[in-house]
Design a protein around this motif. Sequence first.
Motif, mmCIF file in Angstrom:
data_model
loop_
_atom_site.group_PDB
_atom_site.id
_atom_site.type_symbol
_atom_site.label_atom_id
_atom_site.label_comp_id
_atom_site.label_asym_id
_atom_site.label_seq_id
_atom_site.Cartn_x
_atom_site.Cartn_y
_atom_site.Cartn_z
ATOM 1 N N ASN A 202 3.081 6.026 1.325
ATOM 2 C CA ASN A 202 3.727 6.219 0.032
ATOM 3 C C ASN A 202 4.696 7.398 0.132
ATOM 4 O OD1 ASN A 202 4.497 6.794 -2.580
ATOM 5 N ND2 ASN A 202 2.487 6.471 -3.466
ATOM 6 N N VAL B 133 0.488 3.130 -3.526
ATOM 7 C CA VAL B 133 -0.808 3.586 -4.042
ATOM 8 C C VAL B 133 -0.990 5.079 -3.778
ATOM 9 C CG1 VAL B 133 -1.876 1.318 -3.797
ATOM 10 C CG2 VAL B 133 -2.003 2.949 -1.898
ATOM 11 N N SER B 134 -1.829 5.699 -4.595
ATOM 12 C CA SER B 134 -1.950 7.160 -4.568
ATOM 13 C C SER B 134 -2.572 7.692 -3.289
ATOM 14 C CB SER B 134 -2.769 7.623 -5.780
ATOM 15 O OG SER B 134 -4.081 7.073 -5.738
ATOM 16 N N TRP B 135 -3.495 6.936 -2.689
ATOM 17 C CA TRP B 135 -4.189 7.448 -1.502
ATOM 18 C C TRP B 135 -3.343 7.368 -0.233
ATOM 19 C CZ3 TRP B 135 -5.767 3.374 -4.506
ATOM 20 C CH2 TRP B 135 -5.654 2.107 -3.987
ATOM 21 N N ASN C 87 0.818 -1.208 0.000
ATOM 22 C CA ASN C 87 0.000 0.000 0.000
ATOM 23 C C ASN C 87 0.856 1.264 0.000
ATOM 24 O OD1 ASN C 87 0.753 0.454 2.692
ATOM 25 N ND2 ASN C 87 -1.324 0.268 3.508
ATOM 26 N N ASP D 150 -2.821 1.546 -9.008
ATOM 27 C CA ASP D 150 -3.989 1.707 -8.134
ATOM 28 C C ASP D 150 -5.079 0.696 -8.489
ATOM 29 O OD1 ASP D 150 -2.775 3.803 -6.830
ATOM 30 O OD2 ASP D 150 -4.024 5.377 -7.714
ATOM 31 N N ARG E 90 5.839 9.450 -3.294
ATOM 32 C CA ARG E 90 4.891 10.410 -3.914
ATOM 33 C C ARG E 90 4.490 10.004 -5.325
ATOM 34 N NH1 ARG E 90 7.313 11.978 0.899
ATOM 35 N NH2 ARG E 90 7.097 14.200 1.330
ATOM 36 N N TYR E 91 5.118 8.990 -5.880
ATOM 37 C CA TYR E 91 4.802 8.565 -7.237
ATOM 38 C C TYR E 91 3.497 7.772 -7.228
ATOM 39 C CZ TYR E 91 5.619 6.536 -11.903
ATOM 40 O OH TYR E 91 5.528 6.169 -13.221
ATOM 41 N N SER E 92 2.716 7.914 -8.276
ATOM 42 C CA SER E 92 1.497 7.112 -8.392
ATOM 43 C C SER E 92 1.261 6.768 -9.850
ATOM 44 C CB SER E 92 0.281 7.849 -7.815
ATOM 45 O OG SER E 92 0.005 9.029 -8.543
ATOM 46 N N ASP E 93 0.505 5.701 -10.046
ATOM 47 C CA ASP E 93 0.194 5.234 -11.394
ATOM 48 C C ASP E 93 -1.219 4.661 -11.375
ATOM 49 O OD1 ASP E 93 -0.017 3.080 -13.537
ATOM 50 O OD2 ASP E 93 1.899 3.988 -14.089
ATOM 51 N N ILE F 291 -0.100 8.646 -0.210
ATOM 52 C CA ILE F 291 1.023 9.561 -0.400
ATOM 53 C C ILE F 291 1.260 10.396 0.863
ATOM 54 C CG2 ILE F 291 1.738 11.658 -1.632
ATOM 55 C CD1 ILE F 291 0.601 10.402 -4.180
#
Length: 595
Positions: A517, A502-504, A499, A527, A520-523, A506
């Motif tokens: 996270n 994942v973006s949530w 986890n 997700d 700070r990277y997300s895709d 960060i």
Amino acid sequence: MNEQDIREMIAGVKEGALSRRSFIKRMAAVGITAPLASQILAWNDVAMAQPADDYKPTKAGGGGPLKILLWQAPTLLNPHFASGTKDQIASRIFFEPLAGWDKEGNLIPQLAAEVPSKANGGLSADGKEVTWKLKQGVKWHDGKPFTADDVVFTWEYAADPATAAYTTGSYANIKVEKIDAHTIKVIFKEPTPFWADPFVGVAGMIIPKHHFGEYKGAKSREAPANLKPVGTGPYKFVDFKPGDILLGERNTEYHVKNKPQFDTLEVKGGGDAVSAARAVLQTGEYDYAWNLQVEDEVLKRMEAGGRGKVVAVKGGDVEFIILNTTDPWTEVDGERSSVKTKHPSLSDPAVRQAINLLIDRDSVQKFIYGRGGVATASFVNEPKQFKSTKLKYEFNIDKANKILDDAGWKKGADGIREKDGKKLKYVFQTSINAPRQKTQAIIKQACQRAGIELELKSVTASVYFSSDVANPDTYTKLYCDMEMYTTTQPQPDPERFLNQLVSWEIANKENKWLGRNVSRYSDPEADKAYKAAQKELDPVKRAALLIKVNEIFCEANVLLPVLSRTVVGASANSLTPDISGWEVTTWNLASWYRS
């Protein structure tokens, strides 16, 4: 071994003709890991019972002092704020979850009366509900009874966004109901194959409602119990000097018979890994030293003294590097490395790819870590069914130079590459620790040969891994271009471990930089795969989805795995510690004994 053979063995376990331990050993002989073998039993309605206890003492107490060196000194004792392993270890002395993971990947009841299974009615057929029966007769250190109200409150506390808990991800999307004083039900929105996350292991420690009830949400940092814990664990709090020393005494009303053996507990912080190893292996001043990130040859020389031994346990820890795709030098709304910014050069995939080729992982393993790690290109390495077979590493300076040439990064008169007025000059930080500084030096030398300049920054470990929101040098702030550390996989299943991709999750100012996270990277595809894995009941399909999440971040060269880390500690010869590679060091401190 074919499917019919496995089914016959499962039947033997159900009938009592074959022990769970024997089943797991037979599966291991044909290449199936212990955690997967345990999962196979769970899927086939075989209760997850606690294995036979090897604990030797016949009474609690009488063992004198237990002295532990935790050279990355703890700074707080609230497990739900503990972003650093050192704080998780210290918190686990006093607080306990409903269940924890032993070294073989078995789920072991702690504050629960038993581990839920389909056989005992704890797991619903649709995968949406888990019923936990709590152990009765357990008391908090102040004498108050432990009940279902405390478990429900822990959920409410951690799930509240205003609390800004490090463990929020385990509690935010569930509902917890009190059935009676010693039974709770966890309700998931979707079928949830890996249900053993809330109230389990590092993220699962239960806190007392009567001490934290007034401090949920925005007032969470004001609770006196953040530094003076009242738990259910084997040792009661005596004193704590953050960054220095933690003292405890035996809990005379501990809920497990004949435990713990030791009368007092001292956890000493500060110093470094080498001095910690020496204090156990050579001088015998301490009983156990944690996280010996020390060159293996040094440890072998110390062991020759005969006072202690190195304890190495396989787990899911990984030493890795983050390349920051946000701008650490520009402040936006009171924070640097904001997702609203873009790194001047590391946002270029070609630069990240080149840096990945400049890490000599084999040399780091051979000349620095030895027994302490194995070179890897994968963020997830254990259990094997969750490790990518696609990810490979390579050390190739010529290839890195060509990639940078093709991407338009040209060497200037000073030998440093640049494009559009932006130079490939980076601050590379990690904690103060000899193997890490040597690893930094190896990478810096290779980067110089490719026209990349690294400024090496080393931060005191107690600061780097601090949960202090006011500290600019914590690893979760990522106020640099690249950083290196080890992250711990807290259970055999990698769902919660991943986890942090994942973006949530960060890390940012709003969640007090306790989001998991750190990169700070997300895709969007990561997700999507992660969310699908959370409700995929087919174990093979679910493993493929989690592998995809791992591969997306590694192939983007945002996370650069270096070593699959072995959990290495030092123990006095007379001490028998219970160490699990899937848990923090103190997960079963009550069972430690001296012979």
